[in-house]
Design an enzyme around this catalytic site. Structure first.
Site, PDB file in Angstrom:
ATOM      1  N   GLY A 302       4.898 -30.253  -6.875  1.00 37.20           N
ATOM      2  CA  GLY A 302       4.780 -29.646  -5.556  1.00 37.20           C
ATOM      3  C   GLY A 302       3.675 -28.604  -5.548  1.00 37.20           C
ATOM      4  O   GLY A 302       2.676 -28.737  -6.269  1.00 37.20           O
ATOM      5  N   SER A 303       3.878 -27.510  -4.783  1.00 35.51           N
ATOM      6  CA  SER A 303       2.771 -26.599  -4.460  1.00 35.51           C
ATOM      7  C   SER A 303       2.172 -25.829  -5.629  1.00 35.51           C
ATOM      8  O   SER A 303       1.069 -25.299  -5.497  1.00 35.51           O
ATOM      9  CB  SER A 303       3.229 -25.614  -3.388  1.00 35.51           C
ATOM     10  OG  SER A 303       3.577 -26.316  -2.232  1.00 35.51           O
ATOM     11  N   THR A 304       2.878 -25.701  -6.747  1.00 35.13           N
ATOM     12  CA  THR A 304       2.240 -25.018  -7.879  1.00 35.13           C
ATOM     13  C   THR A 304       0.993 -25.801  -8.304  1.00 35.13           C
ATOM     14  O   THR A 304       0.052 -25.241  -8.854  1.00 35.13           O
ATOM     15  CB  THR A 304       3.187 -24.917  -9.104  1.00 35.13           C
ATOM     16  OG1 THR A 304       3.865 -26.155  -9.279  1.00 35.13           O
ATOM     17  CG2 THR A 304       4.188 -23.793  -8.941  1.00 35.13           C
ATOM     18  N   PHE A 305       0.991 -27.116  -7.971  1.00 41.53           N
ATOM     19  CA  PHE A 305      -0.153 -27.951  -8.339  1.00 41.53           C
ATOM     20  C   PHE A 305      -1.390 -27.626  -7.491  1.00 41.53           C
ATOM     21  O   PHE A 305      -2.509 -27.971  -7.859  1.00 41.53           O
ATOM     22  CB  PHE A 305       0.215 -29.434  -8.176  1.00 41.53           C
ATOM     23  CG  PHE A 305      -0.818 -30.350  -8.751  1.00 41.53           C
ATOM     24  CD1 PHE A 305      -0.863 -30.601 -10.109  1.00 41.53           C
ATOM     25  CD2 PHE A 305      -1.777 -30.944  -7.938  1.00 41.53           C
ATOM     26  CE1 PHE A 305      -1.838 -31.427 -10.653  1.00 41.53           C
ATOM     27  CE2 PHE A 305      -2.757 -31.771  -8.475  1.00 41.53           C
ATOM     28  CZ  PHE A 305      -2.777 -32.012  -9.830  1.00 41.53           C
ATOM     29  N   LYS A 306      -1.202 -26.914  -6.362  1.00 36.30           N
ATOM     30  CA  LYS A 306      -2.344 -26.550  -5.519  1.00 36.30           C
ATOM     31  C   LYS A 306      -3.343 -25.690  -6.305  1.00 36.30           C
ATOM     32  O   LYS A 306      -4.506 -25.582  -5.940  1.00 36.30           O
ATOM     33  CB  LYS A 306      -1.856 -25.822  -4.260  1.00 36.30           C
ATOM     34  CG  LYS A 306      -1.144 -26.764  -3.290  1.00 36.30           C
ATOM     35  CD  LYS A 306      -0.461 -26.029  -2.164  1.00 36.30           C
ATOM     36  CE  LYS A 306       0.229 -27.030  -1.229  1.00 36.30           C
ATOM     37  NZ  LYS A 306       1.185 -26.374  -0.311  1.00 36.30           N
TER      38      LYS A 306
END
Ligand code: ZN
Length: 636
Positions: A302-306
């Site tokens: 999810g968003s940690t991958f941003k």
């Protein structure tokens, strides 16, 4: 003597040939026995005449980074019997069964076995062994043995691992470094007659065992235990299924802590912890219990991958910090509507930096589209998501992702914000570490050095390859710090510390199941990271947003470990009120004067007694008074 007929002569000649052939065959057979296969016969004869009693080597300790033993070896005793020397089978079996708390029938069966040596019980403690020695039973042997002990029970159970009956490593570091830890067995040779009794007057031969090496790990037992306490409390309060905290040095990949909850007791690894889901066979439950979420399981980050999408975009010049984006509550990609997490509301117009602070999906869809599938995929490979991190634990899983030629516009859009592929939590934290440490890959690891007696061999992990430039890394640290100071990571803010990070709320598959993983990956100090941590809460009940669930946990974690690691708080202008004050000297002052002075300094004061003068104070002059604490004045 009559002359032999020709036919008789032929018969004699033929017989002679047979005899010669037979002699040749026998000579050959003897030679064969003496050479190749002969070795086995010689050994069998030797085994009949000697009886080995193996001496266990001391298995090397496993310690934390400061030398604290986290897996140690205790002397224990092995009780065996030699059938041929036993005088009274029933009496011996009864005495052993009673003292060792074993079943009489089973012991008797062993005592009656007509073999050289039978083991009755392993890992007996010294007191019990002494009791048996005192009975002076003929044919009962007491040999020194070893027993593996884990002084911290549940601590780092999935990392340290445990050993089997013969002290061989089965899981974790015990298995990974078994060849170093185990040492070499020694033996006592006793010569015996064919009936198993000892041949008197022959000296006992002793081959000494070689002790195993000691494994010094990167674990810090204090950080590990603190992280475990914290994740346990969080899982309990959030009624979650499980939780994980990893703490690492982002510069070199040394892992300070890897805390899984629920856990299990390393001294009783086959006892099932009640907190685990009790479905399936005992083996299924045990395997679930021994799993290390950090490396054995994959999830959609999810968003940690941003963080990764941002770094790739900046590095390739596809985006600049001040570029502007429009949220519109979502994006249309290849005939599909992909919503922003804030939909139906929109983030409106925002800069790239604000997009990261808001964790706005359309911003990352746009950045990935500018990069294109090929380039995006290149960065997935550069960051190593298709490979193991190389951590020194068995059973590491690898990321599961689309093949390069399968990444169309829709796949790319979804991947930009961390969906449509799976990685391990350790892959995620390692990738973020590389992003903020100046841009180079690290190998996460536990083994720091190996000690043989006084000799220490430091393990070298080499400097990793560069993934992004130092400039991009610097920019990323600044942007991620603003996520904590101004964005979705604000619950992790700690006055005096520059912390950077990114939150995530991952949906668990199948999507729409209503199950989530709340996570937060953060590092500090932002200008020169010394610690990076990942907090992950699996299926929290109620509020499930990463920033809200994992954010406060990260704040507590960082608030505890940063001072412990010797990183001092530095308060800026805005944070001055949070800075601790140095206690002045009030002893000898009039109680009222001291009280007025402290009121002016806005320090909470407690006065004990009602004397006119202050006689004692806590904290003492020169010591710090934290913002939330108080000063006590004693009067007489
Ligand atoms: Zn948005």
């Amino acid at each position: 003597m009559s002359r032999l007929s020709t036919s008789a002569k032929r018969r004699v000649f033929f017989m002679n040939i047979c005899v010669v052939l037979l002699i040749f065959f026998m000579l050959f057979r003897v030679g064969w026995l003496m050479s190749s296969a002969g070795g086995d016969f010689v050994k069998m004869a030797h085994d009949q005449q000697t009886r080995d009693r193996l001496i266990s080597p001391r298995r090397g300790n496993i310690t934390d980074r400061n030398g604290e033993i986290i897996a140690g070896t205790q002397t224990a005793y092995a009780i065996s019997v030699i059938h041929a020397q036993i005088k009274d089978e029933e009496k011996t079996a009864a005495a052993l069964a009673q003292t060792l708390q074993l079943d009489y029938a089973e012991v008797l069966k062993k005592v009656q076995k007509r073999v050289a040596l039978v083991r009755i019980k392993d890992k007996t403690d010294a007191a019990t062994a002494e009791k048996i020695r005192a009975m002076q039973l003929d044919g009962v042997m007491i040999d020194e043995d070893i027993k593996r002990v884990y002084p911290y029970n549940e601590t780092a159970a999935q990392v340290i691992g445990f050993v089997g009956k013969d002290n061989q490593g089965i899981t974790g570091l015990e298995a990974r470094y078994d060849s170093i830890l185990k040492g070499e067995k020694g033996r006592i040779l006793t010569y015996t007659k064919a009936n198993g009794t000892e041949i008197p007057n022959l000296p006992q031969q002793r081959e000494a065992p070689v002790d195993g090496g000691e494994l010094v790990t990167t674990i810090d037992i204090n950080i590990q235990r603190y992280a475990e306490q914290l994740i346990k409390n969080t899982v309990d309060v959030k009624q979650a299924k499980s939780g994980l905290i990893i703490v690492m040095d982002p510069q070199n990949g040394e892992i300070y802590a890897m805390a899984n909850y629920p856990s299990f007791d390393l001294n009783k690894p086959y006892e099932i912890t009640p907190a685990f889901e009790q479905s399936g066979s005992k083996n299924d439950i045990l395997n679930r219990m021994w799993r290390n979420f950090a490396i054995n399981d994959t999830y959609e980050p999810g968003s940690t991958f941003k963080v990764i999408t941002s770094a790739a975009g900046l590095e390739e010049g596809a985006v600049k910090p001040n570029d502007t984006f429009e949220c519109n509550a979502g994006r249309n990609v290849a005939d599909r509507r992909i919503k922003c997490w804030r939909a139906p509301r929109s983030h409106g117009t925002q800069t790239f930096v604000q997009g990261v602070q808001n964790s706005c999906n359309p911003v990352f869809i746009d950045v990935a589209a500018r990069l294109g599938g090929e380039k995006f995929y290149d960065y997935m490979i550069k960051y190593g998501f298709n490979k193991k991190t190389g951590v020194d634990l068995p059973g590491e899983a690898v990321g599961i992702m689309h093949k390069r030629d399968k990444i169309g516009p829709l796949e790319l859009a979804v991947m930009s914000f961390g969906q449509g592929f799976q990685i391990t939590p350790l892959q995620l934290i390692s990738a973020v570490a590389a992003t903020v440490n100046g841009g180079v890959r690290i190998t996460p690891h536990f083994a720091k050095s190996i000690k043989y007696g006084e000799k220490t061999n430091d393990l070298v992990y080499g400097s990793g390859e560069r993934i992004i430039s130092k400039k991009t890394s610097d920019t990323m640290r600044e942007i991620l710090e603003s996520v904590v100071s101004e964005g979705t990571g604000s619950k992790t803010y700690i006055p005096g510390y520059r912390i950077g990070g990114k939150t995530a709320t991952s949906q668990k598959l199948p999507r729409g199941s209503g199950k989530y993983i709340a996570s937060f990956c953060a590092f500090a100090p932002a200008e020169d990271p010394k610690a990076i941590a990942l907090v992950l809460i699996n299926e929290p009940q109620g509020v499930y947003y990463g920033g809200q669930v994992a954010g406060p946990v990260m704040q507590q974690l960082m608030g505890n470990i940063l001072p412990y690691l010797g990183i001092k708080a530095q308060y800026n202008e805005k944070e001055k009120e949070f800075a601790p004050l140095t206690a002045e000297n009030y002893v000898g002052m009039k109680t009222n004067d001291a009280k007025q002075r402290l009121e002016k300094l806005k320090i909470i004061t407690e006065i004990v007694g009602n004397g006119e003068n202050v006689t004692k104070q806590l904290p003492a002059p020169g010591e710090l008074i934290n913002a939330e604490s108080k000063i006590i004045l004693y009067t007489k």
